[in-house]
Enzyme design. Structure first.
Site, PDB file in Angstrom:
ATOM      1  N   HIS A   1     -83.441  69.111  60.695  1.00 55.25           N
ATOM      2  CA  HIS A   1     -82.661  68.211  59.841  1.00 55.25           C
ATOM      3  C   HIS A   1     -83.436  67.572  58.691  1.00 55.25           C
ATOM      4  O   HIS A   1     -82.826  67.034  57.763  1.00 55.25           O
ATOM      5  CB  HIS A   1     -82.054  67.104  60.700  1.00 55.25           C
ATOM      6  CG  HIS A   1     -80.650  66.742  60.316  1.00 55.25           C
ATOM      7  ND1 HIS A   1     -80.188  66.751  59.011  1.00 55.25           N
ATOM      8  CD2 HIS A   1     -79.595  66.354  61.061  1.00 55.25           C
ATOM      9  CE1 HIS A   1     -78.922  66.386  58.979  1.00 55.25           C
ATOM     10  NE2 HIS A   1     -78.533  66.159  60.210  1.00 55.25           N
TER      11      HIS A   1
ATOM     12  N   TYR B   1     -72.070  54.741  64.011  1.00 57.27           N
ATOM     13  CA  TYR B   1     -72.544  55.468  62.835  1.00 57.27           C
ATOM     14  C   TYR B   1     -71.602  56.628  62.562  1.00 57.27           C
ATOM     15  O   TYR B   1     -71.262  57.397  63.463  1.00 57.27           O
ATOM     16  CB  TYR B   1     -73.955  55.987  63.108  1.00 57.27           C
ATOM     17  CG  TYR B   1     -74.533  56.912  62.056  1.00 57.27           C
ATOM     18  CD1 TYR B   1     -75.420  56.432  61.099  1.00 57.27           C
ATOM     19  CD2 TYR B   1     -74.230  58.277  62.035  1.00 57.27           C
ATOM     20  CE1 TYR B   1     -75.982  57.280  60.143  1.00 57.27           C
ATOM     21  CE2 TYR B   1     -74.781  59.124  61.085  1.00 57.27           C
ATOM     22  CZ  TYR B   1     -75.652  58.627  60.143  1.00 57.27           C
ATOM     23  OH  TYR B   1     -76.200  59.465  59.203  1.00 57.27           O
TER      24      TYR B   1
ATOM     25  N   SER C   1     -71.534  59.708  59.625  1.00 54.59           N
ATOM     26  CA  SER C   1     -72.289  60.265  58.503  1.00 54.59           C
ATOM     27  C   SER C   1     -71.371  60.567  57.322  1.00 54.59           C
ATOM     28  O   SER C   1     -70.262  61.051  57.485  1.00 54.59           O
ATOM     29  CB  SER C   1     -72.981  61.551  58.953  1.00 54.59           C
ATOM     30  OG  SER C   1     -73.698  62.123  57.887  1.00 54.59           O
TER      31      SER C   1
ATOM     32  N   THR D   1     -77.532  61.188  52.675  1.00 51.73           N
ATOM     33  CA  THR D   1     -76.345  60.704  53.392  1.00 51.73           C
ATOM     34  C   THR D   1     -76.293  59.186  53.287  1.00 51.73           C
ATOM     35  O   THR D   1     -77.282  58.538  52.966  1.00 51.73           O
ATOM     36  CB  THR D   1     -76.382  61.092  54.881  1.00 51.73           C
ATOM     37  OG1 THR D   1     -77.562  60.541  55.484  1.00 51.73           O
ATOM     38  CG2 THR D   1     -76.355  62.605  55.057  1.00 51.73           C
TER      39      THR D   1
END
Length: 674
Positions: free
Chosen positions: A397, A508, A510, A521
């Protein structure tokens, strides 16, 4: 360029200027008879033309160059300090008891009037001095690369392709070969600047046409974005695509680094914990013929070696400092060349012996983590093909986000299904030169591998996976009330956790900021005062009327949609506060606002959620980001909803959350139903 097209009756020699043969090729590609007398030969010719025809080298040849809009992309804005403080307090309000909120508010008020102003001005100045990028790009890379936690489950997500309707193309060898070829065609188009730029079309009827392409292509790169904007089209940042191929995250003590080796021509293949490499791009920069790729993969699949006794790949599952030290040792005992070949490879193809079939939980476990023996989690992405043909990708990532990965994912699936190049399964070039990598291992290296394997097995065994396939309603039921389907899903998560624990928790979601140069992001905070009010209302023995509940649902949707809009426009508060915190640390400022327990708590996201929409996606998910949290990958269709929930046993209640989520969706369905 001369070539030969073989049919069952005769051989046709052709050169590109020959009109007759142009007709032959065109007819073959479109599935029509080659000539009136050649009907029976069409199938073989079609396969030959499709496999190595003139368009074999590229997945597409865009009229508009790949990076045409990059120079004129707008820069990620730095939000106003006061607005960020307001948004932060708004997100904290449903999470804190009044006394704690009052303390947090006092810290924020002091910050916005004193040290915050200093940090904001410093951030603005730094941003001006680095106009080639965004204010969040380097800090975000550093955040990823400095985290010492293992990559699998903690960071690497996965996506699984829909299966091909033609079962012949779901055989492991054929599926792998076609996905590799489509990946290389994508790579070539990207490298040569003819991959179509990624554009968000707000008004497709205005911009998805040749006029848009012709107009924007003629504009200078420095103003091309503004031309697209006239059509209500928004080009997206494509800087991340550079690291899609030939890239690996290399472990180093304290902070990792990204290694990019442009021009390397070999593919890395893993099977049973062993490593193989062979060239899939020739010395002239062209993709080798399909028979070469089929032959190479066939040789690897025919290898009868048992599972590696000391699988080096398991080290990529370890704590990053542990792996960094182990890698240094591997290099010191003579494995530098092998590691360099892995690092520089175009990408990693994983051939697995597992057969997950139709079971979603088996697929999640295979593509999210597996046992680590046949994985190299550090590669930018690994293309995984199971023995039964199930295929997906697991990606690292730090280098990029969902927008770039999903574009690659969609393009290669569409290409491999519509135009499979490995069409004659029996034509394999078994002389393809394959190199098997041989690691030299001493007792210290073997012990490091054994210890990493033991720790990883323990982690995987503690991970719980649950799947909800909810078929009572979907996007269509949201339309009459004009509520956002995404807001409905997020509300269901809040209701479920409230039902399970009676608490609102940091959540959360994204959101991409790829509309800006070097955007990454932003965080959407779906736990709001409005969702909290809805939870309280549905907990009461004397509930509001249906019309009142519908209005509350509309309020939740309205606020959520505004949060999504702010985040997509780079106006959330999370990344801004993160950058300001780093500025404060650089200046040696010890600020109450960042030492506040409430700030630390809101960054421990109990509910970590994300969705990716694709017609080619069977499922996708990720692990929880905190020990006592849940990772929730979800999807919304017209008539159904679905999500994959991951959590660690003993730290959170995955089964309870799943049951509460289904009940919550049932309640929402009652409210939505006319």
């Amino acid at each position: 360029m001369a070539g030969v097209l073989s049919t069952s009756k005769k051989v046709f020699k052709f050169t590109s200027p020959c009109h007759t043969n142009k007709i032959a090729i065109r007819n073959a590609i479109h599935g029509r008879p080659l000539f009136a007398t050649q009907e029976r030969s069409r199938s073989n010719l079609f396969k030959e033309v499709l496999a190595t025809g003139p368009d074999y080298q590229h997945i597409e040849k865009s009229a508009v160059p790949t990076h045409h809009f990059q120079k004129s992309l707008p820069r990620l804005p730095i939000p106003e300090l006061d607005k960020t403080c307001e948004r932060y307090l708004r997100a904290q309000l449903p999470l804190l008891v009044p006394e704690s909120y009052d303390y947090t508010k006092s810290c924020v008020d002091k910050f916005r009037k004193t040290e915050g102003v200093v940090c904001q001005n410093s951030l603005i100045q730094e941003d001006k001095e680095n106009s080639h990028t965004s204010y969040i790009s380097k800090p975000w890379f550093d955040m990823y690369l400095s985290d010492r936690r293992p990559l699998p489950i903690n960071y690497n997500p996965f996506l699984v392709f829909m299966n091909n309707e033609n079962k012949d193309y779901n055989k492991q060898l054929v599926k792998a070969a076609n996905l590799v070829i489509s990946s290389l065609r994508f790579y070539k188009s990207l490298n040569e600047g003819c991959l179509e730029p990624e554009v968000y079309h707000l008004k497709p009827e205005w911009s998805k046409n040749n006029m848009f392409k012709t107009f924007t292509k003629l504009l200078p790169e420095t103003v091309s974005w503004y031309g697209a904007y006239l059509f209500k089209a928004f080009p997206l940042d494509m800087s991340q695509y550079t690291n899609l191929f030939n890239t690996t995250r290399v472990p180093e003590v304290g902070k990792d680094r990204l290694s990019h080796t442009p021009g390397a021509r070999h593919l890395l293949v893993m099977r049973r914990g062993h490593f193989y490499v062979f060239d899939v791009i020739d010395k002239d920069g062209n993709i080798v013929n399909p028979d070469v790729i089929l032959g190479g993969l066939d040789q690897i699949l025919d290898e009868d070696d048992p599972v590696a006794e000391h699988p080096v790949g398991i080290l990529t599952t370890a704590d990053r400092d542990y792996w960094a030290k182990a890698r240094k040792h591997l290099e010191s005992i003579g494995n530098k060349e092998e590691l360099n070949l892995i690092d520089s490879s175009l990408f990693n193809l994983v051939l697995d012996d597992a057969t997950p079939g139709e079971d979603p939980i088996s697929m999640v476990r295979l593509f999210l983590h597996a046992d680590g023996v046949n994985r190299w989690f550090d590669k930018s992405f690994s293309l995984i093909v199971a023995k039964d043909g199930r295929a997906g990708i697991n990606f690292e990532h730090s280098w990029g986000d969902g927008v770039a990965v999903l574009r690659y994912f969609n393009d290669i699936h569409r290409d491999s299904v519509r135009k499979p190049r490995a069409v004659n399964f029996h034509l394999k070039n078994l002389s393809t030169p394959i190199r098997k990598l041989k690691f030299k291992l001493d007792d210290k290296a073997k012990n490091a591998i054994a210890e990493a394997k033991k720790r990883y097995e323990k982690t995987c065994n503690s991970l719980e996976v649950r799947v909800l396939d909810y078929r009572i309603f979907g996007r269509q039921l949201c339309k009459p009330l004009n509520v956002s389907p995404d807001a409905v899903m997020q509300l269901s998560f809040q209701l479920a956790h409230d039902q399970l624990t009676g608490q609102s928790v940091p959540t959360y979601e994204s959101c991409s900021t790829a509309a800006f140069k070097h955007g990454r992001t932003e965080t959407v905070r779906p736990c709001t005062v409005e969702t909290q009010n809805m939870c309280k209302a549905l907990r009461q023995s004397q509930q509001p009327t249906k019309s009142e509940l519908q209005q509350m649902l509309k309020n939740c949707s309205k606020v959520h949609s505004q949060l999504i809009k702010e985040a997509a426009m780079g106006l959330g508060f999370d990344r801004h506060l993160f950058a300001l915190k780093l500025i404060a640390e650089k200046r040696g400022l010890n600020l109450e606002v960042f030492n506040d327990p409430a700030y630390k708590a809101i960054n421990q996201n109990i509910l970590s959620t994300s969705t990716l929409a694709s017609d080619y996606l069977e499922l996708g998910a990720f692990g929880p980001v905190v020990q006592n949290g849940y990772g929730i990958g979800y999807s919304v269709w017209n008539d159904r909803l679905g999500c994959i929930i991951t959590n660690y046993s003993g730290h959170s209640d995955g089964l309870g959350f799943l049951q509460a989520l289904e009940e919550s969706l049932n309640k929402i369905e009652e409210i939505l139903r006319p």
